[in-house]
Design a protein around this motif. Structure first.
Motif, short mmCIF file in Angstrom:
data_model
loop_
_atom_site.label_atom_id
_atom_site.label_comp_id
_atom_site.label_asym_id
_atom_site.label_seq_id
_atom_site.Cartn_x
_atom_site.Cartn_y
_atom_site.Cartn_z
N GLU A 54 27.45 10.92 16.02
CA GLU A 54 27.92 11.62 16.75
C GLU A 54 26.83 12.86 16.55
OE1 GLU A 54 30.65 12.40 19.02
OE2 GLU A 54 30.73 9.90 18.64
N THR A 55 26.57 13.75 17.45
CA THR A 55 25.71 14.71 17.73
C THR A 55 25.62 15.50 16.95
OG1 THR A 55 24.93 13.61 19.87
CG2 THR A 55 24.07 15.60 19.44
N GLU B 94 31.44 19.02 24.65
CA GLU B 94 31.67 17.91 24.87
C GLU B 94 32.83 17.18 25.05
OE1 GLU B 94 30.39 16.09 20.88
OE2 GLU B 94 31.78 16.29 20.55
N LYS C 147 24.17 -1.20 23.48
CA LYS C 147 25.15 -2.66 23.63
C LYS C 147 24.87 -3.33 22.69
CE LYS C 147 27.88 0.58 26.10
NZ LYS C 147 28.55 1.16 25.85
N GLY D 245 29.02 2.53 20.36
CA GLY D 245 27.85 2.12 21.69
C GLY D 245 27.09 3.50 22.49
N ARG D 246 27.63 4.53 21.89
CA ARG D 246 26.56 5.74 21.85
C ARG D 246 25.43 6.27 21.27
NH1 ARG D 246 29.70 8.52 25.48
NH2 ARG D 246 31.57 7.57 26.49
N SER E 79 18.11 10.92 26.18
CA SER E 79 19.62 10.85 26.47
C SER E 79 19.75 12.37 25.62
CB SER E 79 20.16 10.20 25.49
OG SER E 79 20.96 11.12 25.09
N PRO E 80 20.20 13.17 26.36
CA PRO E 80 19.80 14.99 25.90
C PRO E 80 20.90 15.41 24.32
CG PRO E 80 21.76 14.43 28.33
CD PRO E 80 20.83 13.36 27.59
N PHE E 81 21.98 13.63 23.91
CA PHE E 81 22.37 14.51 22.78
C PHE E 81 20.33 13.52 21.75
CE2 PHE E 81 25.94 13.52 25.33
CZ PHE E 81 26.88 14.65 24.98
N1 LIG Z 1 29.81 12.29 21.59
C1 LIG Z 1 29.42 11.88 21.51
C2 LIG Z 1 28.17 11.81 22.90
C3 LIG Z 1 27.00 10.80 23.28
C4 LIG Z 1 26.13 10.20 24.51
O1 LIG Z 1 27.58 9.87 25.42
N2 LIG Z 1 25.45 9.69 24.91
C5 LIG Z 1 24.99 8.97 25.91
C6 LIG Z 1 23.77 9.81 26.37
S1 LIG Z 1 23.05 11.00 26.69
C7 LIG Z 1 25.66 7.73 25.74
O2 LIG Z 1 25.23 7.01 24.38
N3 LIG Z 1 25.76 6.24 27.34
C8 LIG Z 1 25.79 5.04 27.06
C9 LIG Z 1 26.99 5.18 27.57
O3 LIG Z 1 28.16 5.53 28.13
O4 LIG Z 1 26.82 3.43 27.34
C10 LIG Z 1 27.40 11.98 20.86
O5 LIG Z 1 27.98 13.68 20.52
O6 LIG Z 1 26.92 11.82 20.62
#
Ligand SMILES: N[C@@H](CCC(=O)N[C@@H](CS)C(=O)NCC(=O)O)C(=O)O
Length: 219
Positions: A65-66, A101, A40, A51-52, A12-14
């Motif tokens: 939140e990154t 973002e 999840k 769930g991110r 994950s880039p974040f």
């Molecule tokens: N706004 C969040 C975005 C994080 C994000 O979207 N991460 C992606 C991975 S790069 C994720 O968790 N994707 C999994 C999903 O949506 O189920 C942050 O800045 O941390």
């Protein structure tokens, strides 16, 4: 020693932005890698109800939140600073983070990356070409703007690396490997900047899983 925990799915880039920032600051941390899908499940949702990834805690202070994590790290571990003191440079940094973002990740990198790399190369499902085509105008606008904002500068906020450079280069390091990514970046002045960023020790030390880069290169 600081008790720092970082949770996320490698690749994950974040997540990588958080790790890179910790490396830039020479701060030790514990990475808790999650398997796809674990983000999840209830244990992880207790850390991050959306769930991110990533999630983070430091001496019991938990946050997700990154950009909030990166700004916190820059406040708590101020050396070297990754936020410019000058208001205009700081606004530029914030603007680039906003582009990542709101536009680049959700409307360009995620649909293109999933349908060009992750789906067909790693999950064995055909990519949705229509979704890629639909994302391309937004991707082009993002790269045209990023090109304009970087201009002839060394970094997005001027002479020194900032959180914007870290977040964006973490997004582009894999994206640049697929056909669309390389075409989009090739049409800008971002290449020398990206080369400089990925050569930093913080990037070298936080490589995404090799299979992900191989998949991106083959896409
Ligand atoms: N706004 C969040 C975005 C994080 C994000 O979207 N991460 C992606 C991975 S790069 C994720 O968790 N994707 C999994 C999903 O949506 O189920 C942050 O800045 O941390």
């Amino acid at each position: 020693m600081a008790d720092i925990n970082v949770y996320g799915i490698p690749g994950s880039p974040f997540l990588r932005s958080v790790e890179i920032t910790l490396h830039e600051k020479s701060v030790d941390y514990q990475l808790h890698p999650l398997k796809p899908g674990e983000h999840k499940q209830s244990d992880y949702l207790a850390r991050h109800p959306f769930g991110r990834v990533p999630a983070f805690d430091h001496d019991g202070f938990a946050i997700y939140e990154t950009q909030a994590i990166l700004r916190y790290l820059d406040d708590v571990f101020p050396t070297p600073p990754l936020t410019p003191g000058n208001p205009e440079a700081r606004a530029r940094m914030n603007q680039v983070i906003g582009i990542i973002e709101c536009y680049f990740f959700p409307k360009a990198a995620a649909p293109i990356g999933f349908n060009r790399i992750i789906g067909p190369r790693l999950l064995g499902v055909a990519g949705d070409e229509a979704a890629i085509a639909e994302a391309m105008p937004m991707a082009r606008t993002c790269f045209a703007e990023l090109d304009r904002l970087l201009g002839g500068q060394l970094y997005f906020a001027g002479e020194r690396v900032s959180l914007a450079d870290i977040m964006l280069a973490a997004q582009l390091d894999l994206f640049r490997e697929c056909a669309e990514g390389s075409e989009l970046i090739g049409a800008t002045r971002l290449e020398p900047w990206l080369k400089r960023m990925v050569a930093r020790q913080s990037f070298v030390a936080t490589q995404p899983p090799a299979m992900l880069r191989e998949a991106a290169l083959a896409a």
